[in-house]
Design a protein around this motif. Structure first.
Motif, PDB file in Angstrom:
ATOM      1  N   THR A   2       0.815  -1.200   0.000  1.00 14.43           N
ATOM      2  CA  THR A   2       0.000   0.000   0.000  1.00 14.43           C
ATOM      3  C   THR A   2       0.857   1.262   0.000  1.00 14.43           C
ATOM      4  O   THR A   2       1.929   1.300   0.601  1.00 14.43           O
ATOM      5  CB  THR A   2      -0.933   0.005   1.224  1.00 14.43           C
ATOM      6  OG1 THR A   2      -1.751   1.179   1.179  1.00 14.43           O
ATOM      7  CG2 THR A   2      -0.139  -0.015   2.515  1.00 14.43           C
ATOM      8  N   SER A   3       0.376   2.272  -0.708  1.00 12.85           N
ATOM      9  CA  SER A   3       1.052   3.563  -0.773  1.00 12.85           C
ATOM     10  C   SER A   3       0.090   4.712  -0.535  1.00 12.85           C
ATOM     11  O   SER A   3       0.471   5.879  -0.656  1.00 12.85           O
ATOM     12  CB  SER A   3       1.713   3.736  -2.149  1.00 12.85           C
ATOM     13  OG  SER A   3       2.627   2.697  -2.420  1.00 12.85           O
ATOM     14  N   SER A   7       0.886   8.810  -0.447  1.00 13.45           N
ATOM     15  CA  SER A   7       0.450   9.508  -1.652  1.00 13.45           C
ATOM     16  C   SER A   7      -0.499  10.653  -1.323  1.00 13.45           C
ATOM     17  O   SER A   7      -0.401  11.744  -1.894  1.00 13.45           O
ATOM     18  CB  SER A   7      -0.234   8.529  -2.615  1.00 13.45           C
ATOM     19  OG  SER A   7       0.678   7.563  -3.085  1.00 13.45           O
ATOM     20  N   ARG A  13       3.927   9.444  -6.004  1.00 10.57           N
ATOM     21  CA  ARG A  13       3.187   8.462  -6.788  1.00 10.57           C
ATOM     22  C   ARG A  13       4.143   7.426  -7.364  1.00 10.57           C
ATOM     23  O   ARG A  13       5.258   7.754  -7.787  1.00 10.57           O
ATOM     24  CB  ARG A  13       2.446   9.137  -7.957  1.00 10.57           C
ATOM     25  CG  ARG A  13       1.402  10.161  -7.536  1.00 10.57           C
ATOM     26  CD  ARG A  13       0.138   9.507  -6.990  1.00 10.57           C
ATOM     27  NE  ARG A  13      -0.918  10.480  -6.761  1.00 10.57           N
ATOM     28  CZ  ARG A  13      -1.050  11.216  -5.677  1.00 10.57           C
ATOM     29  NH1 ARG A  13      -0.166  11.085  -4.692  1.00 10.57           N
ATOM     30  NH2 ARG A  13      -2.044  12.074  -5.528  1.00 10.57           N
ATOM     31  N   LEU A  14       3.699   6.181  -7.390  1.00  9.07           N
ATOM     32  CA  LEU A  14       4.426   5.112  -8.068  1.00  9.07           C
ATOM     33  C   LEU A  14       3.800   4.885  -9.438  1.00  9.07           C
ATOM     34  O   LEU A  14       2.580   4.751  -9.557  1.00  9.07           O
ATOM     35  CB  LEU A  14       4.363   3.809  -7.273  1.00  9.07           C
ATOM     36  CG  LEU A  14       5.015   3.790  -5.896  1.00  9.07           C
ATOM     37  CD1 LEU A  14       4.766   2.445  -5.208  1.00  9.07           C
ATOM     38  CD2 LEU A  14       6.506   4.063  -5.995  1.00  9.07           C
ATOM     39  N   SER A  26       4.121  -1.369  -8.413  1.00  7.59           N
ATOM     40  CA  SER A  26       3.216  -1.081  -7.305  1.00  7.59           C
ATOM     41  C   SER A  26       2.785  -2.333  -6.554  1.00  7.59           C
ATOM     42  O   SER A  26       2.261  -2.241  -5.440  1.00  7.59           O
ATOM     43  CB  SER A  26       1.977  -0.323  -7.813  1.00  7.59           C
ATOM     44  OG  SER A  26       1.343  -1.038  -8.860  1.00  7.59           O
ATOM     45  N   GLY A  30       5.642  -0.720  -1.504  1.00  3.82           N
ATOM     46  CA  GLY A  30       4.767   0.323  -1.001  1.00  3.82           C
ATOM     47  C   GLY A  30       5.616   1.506  -0.604  1.00  3.82           C
ATOM     48  O   GLY A  30       6.841   1.513  -0.774  1.00  3.82           O
ATOM     49  N   LEU A  31       4.994   2.527  -0.049  1.00  6.48           N
ATOM     50  CA  LEU A  31       5.699   3.749   0.307  1.00  6.48           C
ATOM     51  C   LEU A  31       5.699   3.970   1.815  1.00  6.48           C
ATOM     52  O   LEU A  31       4.693   3.755   2.489  1.00  6.48           O
ATOM     53  CB  LEU A  31       5.068   4.962  -0.372  1.00  6.48           C
ATOM     54  CG  LEU A  31       5.290   5.102  -1.882  1.00  6.48           C
ATOM     55  CD1 LEU A  31       4.429   6.230  -2.428  1.00  6.48           C
ATOM     56  CD2 LEU A  31       6.758   5.366  -2.190  1.00  6.48           C
ATOM     57  N   HIS A  41      11.240   9.748   1.124  1.00  3.41           N
ATOM     58  CA  HIS A  41      10.414   8.556   0.968  1.00  3.41           C
ATOM     59  C   HIS A  41      11.255   7.287   1.066  1.00  3.41           C
ATOM     60  O   HIS A  41      12.469   7.294   0.865  1.00  3.41           O
ATOM     61  CB  HIS A  41       9.683   8.577  -0.372  1.00  3.41           C
ATOM     62  CG  HIS A  41      10.579   8.360  -1.553  1.00  3.41           C
ATOM     63  ND1 HIS A  41      11.411   9.339  -2.052  1.00  3.41           N
ATOM     64  CD2 HIS A  41      10.784   7.264  -2.341  1.00  3.41           C
ATOM     65  CE1 HIS A  41      12.080   8.862  -3.075  1.00  3.41           C
ATOM     66  NE2 HIS A  41      11.733   7.607  -3.277  1.00  3.41           N
ATOM     67  N   LEU A  43      10.975   3.141  -0.215  1.00  7.80           N
ATOM     68  CA  LEU A  43      10.264   2.060  -0.884  1.00  7.80           C
ATOM     69  C   LEU A  43      10.292   0.844   0.029  1.00  7.80           C
ATOM     70  O   LEU A  43      11.363   0.346   0.377  1.00  7.80           O
ATOM     71  CB  LEU A  43      10.919   1.723  -2.215  1.00  7.80           C
ATOM     72  CG  LEU A  43      10.864   2.799  -3.296  1.00  7.80           C
ATOM     73  CD1 LEU A  43      11.456   2.266  -4.594  1.00  7.80           C
ATOM     74  CD2 LEU A  43       9.443   3.287  -3.537  1.00  7.80           C
ATOM     75  N   VAL A 248       9.210   6.866  -9.560  1.00  6.80           N
ATOM     76  CA  VAL A 248       8.548   7.506  -8.437  1.00  6.80           C
ATOM     77  C   VAL A 248       8.388   8.984  -8.754  1.00  6.80           C
ATOM     78  O   VAL A 248       9.374   9.672  -9.036  1.00  6.80           O
ATOM     79  CB  VAL A 248       9.354   7.338  -7.131  1.00  6.80           C
ATOM     80  CG1 VAL A 248       8.624   8.002  -5.964  1.00  6.80           C
ATOM     81  CG2 VAL A 248       9.607   5.874  -6.837  1.00  6.80           C
ATOM     82  N   TYR A 373      -0.807   2.488   5.157  1.00  7.32           N
ATOM     83  CA  TYR A 373       0.619   2.777   5.290  1.00  7.32           C
ATOM     84  C   TYR A 373       1.378   1.470   5.475  1.00  7.32           C
ATOM     85  O   TYR A 373       0.916   0.556   6.155  1.00  7.32           O
ATOM     86  CB  TYR A 373       0.844   3.702   6.487  1.00  7.32           C
ATOM     87  CG  TYR A 373       2.252   4.253   6.616  1.00  7.32           C
ATOM     88  CD1 TYR A 373       2.727   5.219   5.733  1.00  7.32           C
ATOM     89  CD2 TYR A 373       3.094   3.803   7.616  1.00  7.32           C
ATOM     90  CE1 TYR A 373       4.006   5.735   5.859  1.00  7.32           C
ATOM     91  CE2 TYR A 373       4.378   4.309   7.755  1.00  7.32           C
ATOM     92  CZ  TYR A 373       4.830   5.275   6.864  1.00  7.32           C
ATOM     93  OH  TYR A 373       6.099   5.777   6.991  1.00  7.32           O
TER      94      TYR A 373
END
Length: 450
Positions: A2-3, A7, A13-14, A26, A30-31, A41, A43, A248, A373
Motif C-alpha cells: 500500500t502507498s 500519496s 506516486r508510483l 506497485s 509500497g511507500l 520517501h 520504498l 517515483v 501505510y
C-alpha cells in the motif's frame, strides 16, 4: 503493497513500467516516510523481508528469480518465466510462494561470477542471486570492521543515513578473477552507488562485464545514459536487470514536506507494555567452519553444506515451538541470509503454521498505524553488537501488531554471537518478550581462525 497514506499526504506516486516477470512496481513495493534529511520517501518491499514480515519462500523465490534474470543475461538466453506464481504469491494465493521457490531452485547450467550484495538490505538478496547462478562466489559489503580481515575497497551510498561500506574478503584472490561481476541491491534509484562501486573495482582489476541486479529499477533516461557513458569510458559492458521497472513521481519540496510530516507525528513506537514472556534458547549446532553469511565470502561449496544441514536445524527450532499457528523468524541487521534459509526450512517443516521472516535494521522510518501505510509499528532498542560508529538506536518494524492485526504466537530471533550480548538481553529481547515468547538461536560469526 500500500502507498495510499503517503500519496495522499506528500503527493508521491508510483508509476508502473516494465514487468518482465509478471508483477508491476506497485505490487512489489509500497511507500513509507524516512527519518532522513537526504531522502523523504522509502520504498518498502513486499519481497525483501526487511521491514515487512513475509513468507520466507516468497523472499527466497524472488531472490532466485532475480538471479535467474542475471544467469540468463550472462548466458545470452531467455530466462525461465514464473508465469503467475510471483503475482499469485504477492496476492497470498496458497502454495504460490512455495511453488515460486521450487521452480526457481530447479537445477540449471551453473555460471561462474563474483556477486556483490549491498549492506544492509541486500545481503540475503545477493546471496539468493548467487545461489541461482550456481557457481558464483558471493561477498556482501559490511559496516562491521573485523580484526584479521583487510579492506578490499569501500564506497558510499548516496542516500543512506550510514554510508561507510567495507569489502572484507577472507580470500581477496576470489575477487581478482576474470569473471563477470554482479552487483545486487534492493532498488536502483539513480544507480550512482553501483556505478561508483564499478569505478572503484575496475581501478583495482578491470573486467569485461558487469551486471546490475535489483528488485526494482527506478532509473530515468539520464541515469541509464550515465551507465552507458561509464561503460564506454571504462571499455566494458554494463547491463541491468530487475523484476520490475517504473518511476517515483516526487513533487517539489518533498524533502521539507517529509521532514515536517515526521516532526508532526509521534512515529508509532511500541512501548514495553505489562507482559514479560519467556525467553528460551535453541542450540542449532551450526556446522563447524561454515560462514554465517557473505561478509567474508561464501562459496558454492558453503551453500551445498548449508543445504545439507538446514532441515536438521529447522527441526531443532520446530521442536521448541509448542501450540503455535503464527511464527516470526527475525534476523539481525546484516545477518539476513541464515535467518531467511532457517525460516524457509521451518515453513517447510511446519506446513500448518504461518511462518514469516523479517530483520532488524538501523534505518529510522516513520511508523503510522494506518491500513494505508506500509509500516504500521516499530520497536526501538539500543544497538547490541558494539558498532564501529558508536551506539545508536535500532528498529524492528511491523513485529508488533497494528490495530486490528493479529500478533505472533512466537518469535524466533536469529543473531550472530557478536550481537548476542547483555545489551541484547536488556534491549531488544525485553521488547520482543512483551509481545510473544522468544526463542533465541545464535550462530557463530565467521572469524579469521574459523
Amino acid at each position: 503493497m500500500t502507498s495510499a497514506w503517503v500519496s495522499s499526504r506528500l503527493g508521491v506516486r508510483l508509476t508502473d513500467g516494465p514487468r518482465p516477470v509478471g508483477a508491476g512496481l506497485s505490487s512489489l513495493v509500497g511507500l513509507g516516510v524516512r527519518r532522513n534529511p537526504r531522502r523523504a520517501h522509502l520504498l518498502v518491499s513486499a519481497v525483501l523481508g526487511k521491514h515487512v514480515p513475509t513468507d520466507p519462500r516468497l523472499v527466497y523465490g524472488s531472490g532466485l528469480l532475480l538471479g535467474e534474470l542475471v544467469r540468463a543475461r550472462l548466458r545470452g538466453e531467455e530466462p525461465v518465466h514464473p508465469g503467475s506464481l510471483l503475482s499469485d504469491a504477492l496476492g497470498g494465493v496458497p502454495g504460490a510462494a512455495a511453488g515460486l521457490r521450487d521452480l526457481m531452485r530447479a537445477p540449471r547450467v551453473p555460471v561462474d561470477a563474483v556477486v556483490l550484495g549491498y549492506a544492509e538490505t541486500a545481503t540475503a538478496l545477493g546471496h539468493s542471486v548467487a545461489d541461482a547462478l550456481g557457481g558464483a562466489y558471493y561477498l556482501h559489503s559490511t559496516r562491521r570492521p573485523v580484526p584479521g580481515f583487510a579492506t578490499y575497497g569501500g564506497f558510499e551510498e548516496e542516500h543512506s543515513h550510514a554510508t561507510s561500506h567495507l569489502l572484507l574478503p577472507a580470500d581477496p584472490a576470489m575477487l581478482d578473477r576474470d569473471v563477470p561481476v554482479v552487483l545486487v541491491d534492493d532498488e536502483l534509484s539513480t544507480g550512482r552507488t553501483v556505478l561508483n562501486t564499478i569505478e572503484t573495482l575496475h581501478a583495482v582489476r578491470p573486467r569485461s562485464h558487469y551486471v546490475l541486479a535489483a528488485l526494482v529499477d527506478l532509473r530515468g533516461a539520464a541515469d541509464q545514459a550515465r551507465m552507458d557513458d561509464l561503460a564506454a569510458r571504462l571499455g566494458t559492458r554494463i547491463d541491468a536487470v530487475a523484476l520490475a521497472g517504473g518511476h517515483v513521481e516526487l513533487p517539489e519540496g518533498i524533502l521539507e514536506a517529509g521532514q515536517a510530516l515526521v516532526a508532526g507525528l509521534s512515529g508509532g513506537s511500541v512501548g514495553l507494555g505489562g507482559r514479560s514472556l519467556a525467553v528460551a534458547r535453541a542450540s542449532l549446532e551450526w556446522p563447524t567452519g561454515l560462514p554465517d553469511g557473505g561478509r567474508h565470502g561464501f562459496l558454492p561449496s558453503h551453500r551445498t553444506r548449508l543445504e545439507k544441514d538446514l532441515a536438521r536445524m529447522a527441526d531443532v527450532l520446530a521442536a521448541e515451538l509448542d501450540d503455535v499457528s503464527r511464527v516470526l523468524v527475525l534476523g539481525f541487521e546484516e545477518l539476513m541470509y541464515a535467518p531467511l534459509r532457517l525460516a524457509e526450512a521451518l515453513a517447510d517443516a511446519l506446513p500448518s503454521v504461518d511462518v514469516r521472516y523479517s530483520t532488524t535494521t538501523r534505518s529510522p522510518v516513520l511508523a503510522v498505524d494506518d491500513p494505508g501505510y506500509a509500516i504500521r509499528t516499530r520497536l526501538v532498542f539500543p544497538s547490541h553488537d558494539d558498532p564501529a560508529d558508536g551506539p545508536g538506536e535500532r528498529y524492528a518494524y511491523n513485529v508488533a501488531p497494528g490495530s486490528g492485526q493479529r500478533g505472533f504466537d512466537q518469535i524466533v530471533f536469529v543473531v550472530d554471537d557478536a550481537g548476542d550480548t547483555v545489551a541484547l538481553a536488556h534491549g531488544l529481547l525485553e521488547r520482543l518478550r512483551a509481545l510473544a515468547p522468544v526463542l533465541v538461536a545464535t550462530v557463530p560469526a565467521h572469524r579469521r581462525d574459523s
